[in-house]
Write an enzyme that holds these catalytic residues in place. Structure first.
Site, mmCIF file in Angstrom:
data_model
loop_
_atom_site.group_PDB
_atom_site.id
_atom_site.type_symbol
_atom_site.label_atom_id
_atom_site.label_comp_id
_atom_site.label_asym_id
_atom_site.label_seq_id
_atom_site.Cartn_x
_atom_site.Cartn_y
_atom_site.Cartn_z
ATOM 1 N N GLU A 65 0.824 -1.210 0.000
ATOM 2 C CA GLU A 65 0.000 0.000 0.000
ATOM 3 C C GLU A 65 0.861 1.264 0.000
ATOM 4 O O GLU A 65 0.788 2.110 0.887
ATOM 5 C CB GLU A 65 -0.953 -0.014 1.197
ATOM 6 C CG GLU A 65 -1.968 -1.147 1.121
ATOM 7 C CD GLU A 65 -2.961 -1.167 2.265
ATOM 8 O OE1 GLU A 65 -4.041 -1.760 2.103
ATOM 9 O OE2 GLU A 65 -2.646 -0.596 3.335
ATOM 10 N N GLU A 97 -5.302 -8.188 -0.630
ATOM 11 C CA GLU A 97 -6.035 -8.152 0.636
ATOM 12 C C GLU A 97 -7.510 -7.924 0.355
ATOM 13 O O GLU A 97 -7.871 -7.039 -0.426
ATOM 14 C CB GLU A 97 -5.534 -7.037 1.558
ATOM 15 C CG GLU A 97 -4.091 -7.157 2.007
ATOM 16 C CD GLU A 97 -3.679 -6.001 2.910
ATOM 17 O OE1 GLU A 97 -4.580 -5.368 3.516
ATOM 18 O OE2 GLU A 97 -2.477 -5.714 2.992
#
Length: 405
Positions: free
Chosen positions: A52, A244
């Protein structure tokens, strides 16, 4: 698949160099990558550089190890730190292809694309600008150069990124695939103050009026995953990996029929089933989806709230926010369900067993009925949840801690 840096810039590098604000970290990261590539070249063929990476906008300490308080950072500071990460990512990709020629490197972004709150042209433009905050990070790593829209922004805001002569050439070592996390979606508008703010994670925008929410206010939007997959693939034409996806909930441990305990988490099964069916639709539309990874396997501290109460996983761990619990592990109902999904390569998704969104709607009612939940004695010392979170975020691990720095 291994992520080289997942929210754990070593504490020493954060304190001494202010994390990725310092160009010195590029060299440290290169050394670390050489070590792990050589060590695991016969075992691991799929890698990612930074988890991320766009998290630097929202939480620069957790995302990029930047010790300077967030409120003291300028846009110049954040863009410069991002540049250092881009160069490090490109250098890691170059090294991987040299050391393990048949391996693949991916980038990973927090997949928080936006919908316009209304069809008004101003809201459509706001959506475009919000999405660029996400796509900027994948644009550079997938295309190998800075997009024109960000160069114009730098001109307008007098931002000057310091680069070394070799940086532009290094950036041309682009990733082989795009990876992202997806939990929820959001809306945006030209004037967000007119609307209710989403009560979701640290990147939440304007609240949508049409979606159900989790207990933590994350709006559940499986169709948004299909949209995100198509958006990324249309833009890059590179394989995609969902790194995810999952539902955070306050799970209730109850007695099972085998003399042990479990969690009747039909709400989680429903969430995952809907999202996996959305992935199937994207595949049918021609999107190249490499794979899917649920978040996660075993209960851990939630990164967004520093809570153990907020559980995502297939295995329940008897540990509470106040530090009590035995650490005993129990399989949740979703464990066997997901195991069956894997074994059947997704065919079990079409079995008429669970009712996806309805399961979530009835969660509170079911929890009230589960009066047989057990109370496990406190056999461990009190652990402050913020200390747990700090240990997770800034754990001193990985080989490049051994550098003489």
């Amino acid at each position: 698949m291994v992520t080289l840096s997942h929210y754990e810039t070593p504490l020493h590098l954060a304190k001494t160099y202010d994390g990725w604000r310092s160009r010195r970290l590029i060299g440290f990261f290169e050394h670390y990558c050489r070590v792990v590539f050589e060590r695991y070249k016969d075992k691991v063929k799929y890698w990612m550089t930074f988890n991320e990476i766009n998290a630097i906008w929202h939480f620069p300490l957790m995302g990029a190890g930047i010790w300077t308080p967030k409120e003291q950072l300028t846009k110049q500071d954040k863009y410069q730190a991002a540049h250092h990460e881009f160069v490090a990512s490109a250098l890691a990709t170059k090294l991987l292809h040299e050391i393990i020629p048949d391996a693949k490197m991916g980038c990973m972004v927090l997949g928080a694309l936006s919908y316009p709150m209304t069809p008004k042209p101003e809201d459509m433009t706001a959506m475009m600008e919000a999405d660029r905050n996400v796509m900027f990070f994948s644009d550079v790593q997938a295309r190998g150069y800075y997009p024109s829209y960000v160069k114009k922004l730098w001109e307008r805001e007098d931002i000057c990124i310091q680069m070394e002569p070799e940086d532009e050439n290094l950036l041309r070592h682009t990733v082989d695939y795009i990876s992202f996390s997806y939990y929820m979606s959001k809306c945006t508008a030209a004037d967000c103050s007119q609307y209710s703010k989403g009560a979701g994670n640290l990147t939440s925008g304007v609240k949508k009026p049409y979606l159900k929410e989790s207990e933590w206010g994350w709006q559940i939007d499986p169709e948004g995953l299909r949209y995100t997959l198509n958006y990324f693939y249309d833009r890059y034409q590179k394989p995609l990996f969902i790194a995810e996806n999952g539902l955070g909930a306050a799970d209730q441990l109850v007695a099972d029929n085998r003399g042990s305990f479990t969690v009747e988490d039909d709400y989680r099964i429903g969430y995952m089933k809907d999202h996996l069916l959305a992935v199937e639709k994207a595949l049918d539309e021609g999107v190249d989806v490499m794979g899917y990874a649920a978040w996660g396997c075993i209960d851990v501290v939630s990164a967004s709230t520093a809570q153990l109460k907020k559980r995502y996983d297939f295995i329940y761990v008897d540990r509470n926010d106040d530090g009590s619990g035995t650490l005993t592990r129990y399989k949740k109902k979703s464990f066997q369900w997901y195991k069956n999904i894997i074994e059947t390569n997704g065919r079990a998704l079409h079995e008429k067993t669970y009712h996806p969104i309805n399961a979530w709607s009835n969660k509170k009612t079911r929890r009230q009925q589960l009066s047989s939940s057990i109370s496990i004695p406190n056999t461990y010392i009190y652990l402050c949840r913020k200390i747990i979170a700090a240990a997770v975020f800034l754990a001193e691990k990985y080989s490049y801690l051994c550098l003489s720095i």
